[in-house]
Design a protein around this motif. Structure first.
Motif, PDB file in Angstrom:
ATOM      1  N   GLU A 126      15.343   7.949   4.128  1.00 38.54           N
ATOM      2  CA  GLU A 126      15.862   7.033   5.145  1.00 38.54           C
ATOM      3  C   GLU A 126      14.738   6.164   5.717  1.00 38.54           C
ATOM      4  OE1 GLU A 126      18.177   7.102   9.477  1.00 38.54           O
ATOM      5  OE2 GLU A 126      17.907   8.966   8.351  1.00 38.54           O
ATOM      6  N   THR A 127      13.611   6.786   5.999  1.00 38.40           N
ATOM      7  CA  THR A 127      12.464   6.029   6.509  1.00 38.40           C
ATOM      8  C   THR A 127      11.955   5.049   5.470  1.00 38.40           C
ATOM      9  OG1 THR A 127      11.802   7.843   7.964  1.00 38.40           O
ATOM     10  CG2 THR A 127      10.117   6.206   7.421  1.00 38.40           C
ATOM     11  N   GLN A 128      11.896   5.486   4.220  1.00 37.64           N
ATOM     12  CA  GLN A 128      11.455   4.594   3.146  1.00 37.64           C
ATOM     13  C   GLN A 128      12.347   3.361   3.056  1.00 37.64           C
ATOM     14  OE1 GLN A 128      10.486   6.255  -0.744  1.00 37.64           O
ATOM     15  NE2 GLN A 128      10.207   8.281   0.164  1.00 37.64           N
ATOM     16  N   ASP A 129      13.646   3.573   3.112  1.00 38.04           N
ATOM     17  CA  ASP A 129      14.582   2.444   3.021  1.00 38.04           C
ATOM     18  C   ASP A 129      14.392   1.491   4.188  1.00 38.04           C
ATOM     19  OD1 ASP A 129      15.611   3.590   0.737  1.00 38.04           O
ATOM     20  OD2 ASP A 129      17.338   4.508   1.747  1.00 38.04           O
ATOM     21  N   ARG A 130      14.160   2.044   5.371  1.00 37.90           N
ATOM     22  CA  ARG A 130      14.028   1.214   6.576  1.00 37.90           C
ATOM     23  C   ARG A 130      12.744   0.391   6.538  1.00 37.90           C
ATOM     24  NH1 ARG A 130      14.756   4.952   9.763  1.00 37.90           N
ATOM     25  NH2 ARG A 130      12.670   5.342  10.599  1.00 37.90           N
ATOM     26  N   ILE A 131      11.628   1.023   6.206  1.00 33.53           N
ATOM     27  CA  ILE A 131      10.354   0.303   6.256  1.00 33.53           C
ATOM     28  C   ILE A 131      10.187  -0.643   5.071  1.00 33.53           C
ATOM     29  CG2 ILE A 131       9.273   2.155   7.556  1.00 33.53           C
ATOM     30  CD1 ILE A 131       7.774   2.999   5.065  1.00 33.53           C
ATOM     31  N   ARG A 132      11.008  -0.472   4.044  1.00 32.47           N
ATOM     32  CA  ARG A 132      10.951  -1.394   2.918  1.00 32.47           C
ATOM     33  C   ARG A 132      11.500  -2.766   3.309  1.00 32.47           C
ATOM     34  NH1 ARG A 132      10.493  -0.207  -2.572  1.00 32.47           N
ATOM     35  NH2 ARG A 132      10.978   1.998  -2.212  1.00 32.47           N
ATOM     36  N   GLU A 133      12.410  -2.804   4.285  1.00 36.32           N
ATOM     37  CA  GLU A 133      13.085  -4.048   4.652  1.00 36.32           C
ATOM     38  C   GLU A 133      12.735  -4.564   6.047  1.00 36.32           C
ATOM     39  OE1 GLU A 133      14.838  -5.658   2.488  1.00 36.32           O
ATOM     40  OE2 GLU A 133      14.841  -4.091   0.951  1.00 36.32           O
ATOM     41  N   ASP A 134      12.351  -3.666   6.948  1.00 37.60           N
ATOM     42  CA  ASP A 134      12.203  -4.007   8.363  1.00 37.60           C
ATOM     43  C   ASP A 134      10.728  -3.995   8.753  1.00 37.60           C
ATOM     44  OD1 ASP A 134      12.107  -4.026  11.166  1.00 37.60           O
ATOM     45  OD2 ASP A 134      14.005  -2.956  11.362  1.00 37.60           O
ATOM     46  N   ASP A 135      10.162  -5.167   9.056  1.00 42.17           N
ATOM     47  CA  ASP A 135       8.745  -5.251   9.401  1.00 42.17           C
ATOM     48  C   ASP A 135       8.412  -4.505  10.688  1.00 42.17           C
ATOM     49  OD1 ASP A 135       7.942  -6.687   7.202  1.00 42.17           O
ATOM     50  OD2 ASP A 135       8.128  -8.639   8.171  1.00 42.17           O
ATOM     51  N   LEU A 136       9.309  -4.562  11.668  1.00 39.80           N
ATOM     52  CA  LEU A 136       9.044  -3.889  12.935  1.00 39.80           C
ATOM     53  C   LEU A 136       9.037  -2.370  12.748  1.00 39.80           C
ATOM     54  CD1 LEU A 136       8.381  -4.465  15.826  1.00 39.80           C
ATOM     55  CD2 LEU A 136      10.820  -4.551  16.362  1.00 39.80           C
TER      56      LEU A 136
ATOM     57  N   PHE B 233       0.826  -1.199   0.000  1.00 37.48           N
ATOM     58  CA  PHE B 233       0.000   0.000   0.000  1.00 37.48           C
ATOM     59  C   PHE B 233       0.868   1.259   0.000  1.00 37.48           C
ATOM     60  CE2 PHE B 233      -2.448   3.141   2.589  1.00 37.48           C
ATOM     61  CZ  PHE B 233      -3.491   3.356   1.714  1.00 37.48           C
ATOM     62  N   VAL B 234       1.936   1.246   0.783  1.00 34.07           N
ATOM     63  CA  VAL B 234       2.816   2.413   0.870  1.00 34.07           C
ATOM     64  C   VAL B 234       3.575   2.633  -0.431  1.00 34.07           C
ATOM     65  CG1 VAL B 234       4.882   3.354   1.992  1.00 34.07           C
ATOM     66  CG2 VAL B 234       3.074   2.319   3.382  1.00 34.07           C
ATOM     67  N   PHE B 235       4.126   1.552  -0.986  1.00 27.87           N
ATOM     68  CA  PHE B 235       5.049   1.709  -2.114  1.00 27.87           C
ATOM     69  C   PHE B 235       4.415   1.522  -3.496  1.00 27.87           C
ATOM     70  CE2 PHE B 235       7.966   0.710   1.415  1.00 27.87           C
ATOM     71  CZ  PHE B 235       8.830   1.790   1.303  1.00 27.87           C
ATOM     72  N   GLU B 236       3.206   0.969  -3.548  1.00 31.44           N
ATOM     73  CA  GLU B 236       2.611   0.703  -4.854  1.00 31.44           C
ATOM     74  C   GLU B 236       1.339   1.508  -5.116  1.00 31.44           C
ATOM     75  OE1 GLU B 236       2.143  -3.515  -5.364  1.00 31.44           O
ATOM     76  OE2 GLU B 236       4.178  -3.940  -4.620  1.00 31.44           O
TER      77      GLU B 236
END
Length: 269
Positions: free
Chosen positions: A224-234, A209-212
């Motif tokens: 930085e936040t985008q990179d983090r939430i793309r890989e880290d579920d927590l 939902f966020v990226f598509e």
């Protein structure tokens, strides 16, 4: 209130506020006669972090876990939709993770299981502008663990059950639920309820939902936040909780861009 006269499946919440240093008596394990009786006919809502941990432990995708082990549930006081653990289709309605020896997922058991026989409440101290936790005792007629065993403080019990590390990641989520409860029977748009359920149960779907979608064209999210939430579920969960506070309560935590694309606007409420 006849606490000592409880029998069978009778259940009561003891109306006494417990502090971290309050002592109580409790033990549970194979040596206690009622062992495993509290693992049947449960109405056990799962926190978003419960779902992550159980999913990973079982080696399932989120969709697979939700389909096999959960069912939708509306929290009575808040009216918010969550996933709860689906009991087995047998006479006792036992937990799907219960075996003859006990819990098969004990190391990643849900937060509610870790707390039992305690309950957690959150009180909003408006004068100091902060939330305060409080605890209470749940007594059930079949439970003999409260009649004998070692004396322990609430905080010692929390530490022994691994509660702090499983509770901290969902503190903001619990605050959302508690805040909605405090607002009373205020109607929430169906779209907002769907967004809450998505963030609370399915990080894979929320990430798509966020990226598509047009999300990043509408909300300000640094790289930085985008990179983090793309890989880290927590990290994605924490981001989602802040976004929900913006959607449900108008808190300015995830800012909307000043110029929102006119095509396919998102309507968070």
């Amino acid at each position: 209130m006849a606490i000592t006269e409880l029998r069978g499946m009778d259940r009561v919440i003891v109306p006494i506020k417990l502090e971290p240093g309050t002592k109580f008596i409790f033990q549970c394990g194979p040596g206690v006669p009622c062992f495993k009786l509290c693992c049947s006919a449960l109405y056990l809502p799962l926190t978003p972090y419960d779902i992550l941990r159980l999913r990973n432990h079982l080696g399932l995708s989120t969709d697979e876990f939700l389909l096999q082990y959960t069912e939708p549930f509306i929290l009575p006081r808040s009216g918010l939709p969550v996933a709860r653990l689906k009991m087995q289709d047998n006479e006792e309605k036992t937990c799907p993770f219960l075996s003859e020896e006990g819990c098969k997922v004990y190391e990643v058991r849900p937060l509610a299981c870790r707390y039992y026989p305690l309950g957690l409440g959150i009180f909003r101290n408006r004068d100091e502008g902060r939330n305060e936790d409080f605890y209470y005792l749940v007594k059930e007629g079949f439970c003999q663990g409260l009649d004998s065993g070692p004396e322990i403080t609430v905080e010692e019990y929390r530490q022994s059950q691994g509660i702090p590390e499983t509770e901290e990641p969902v503190k903001e989520w619990a605050e959302i639920v508690m805040k909605k409860e405090s607002l009373g029977p205020i109607e929430v748009p169906e779209k907002s309820l769907q967004l809450f359920f998505m963030v609370s149960t399915n990080p894979e779907r929320f990430r798509r939902f966020v990226f598509e979608s047009k999300f990043l064209e509408i909300f300000e999210v640094d790289q930085e936040t985008q990179d983090r939430i793309r890989e880290d579920d927590l990290a994605l969960l924490q981001f989602g909780f802040r976004w929900l506070k913006s959607v449900l309560f108008g808190e300015d935590l995830i800012k909307r861009r000043k110029e929102v694309p006119k095509h396919k606007k998102m309507k968070p409420a």
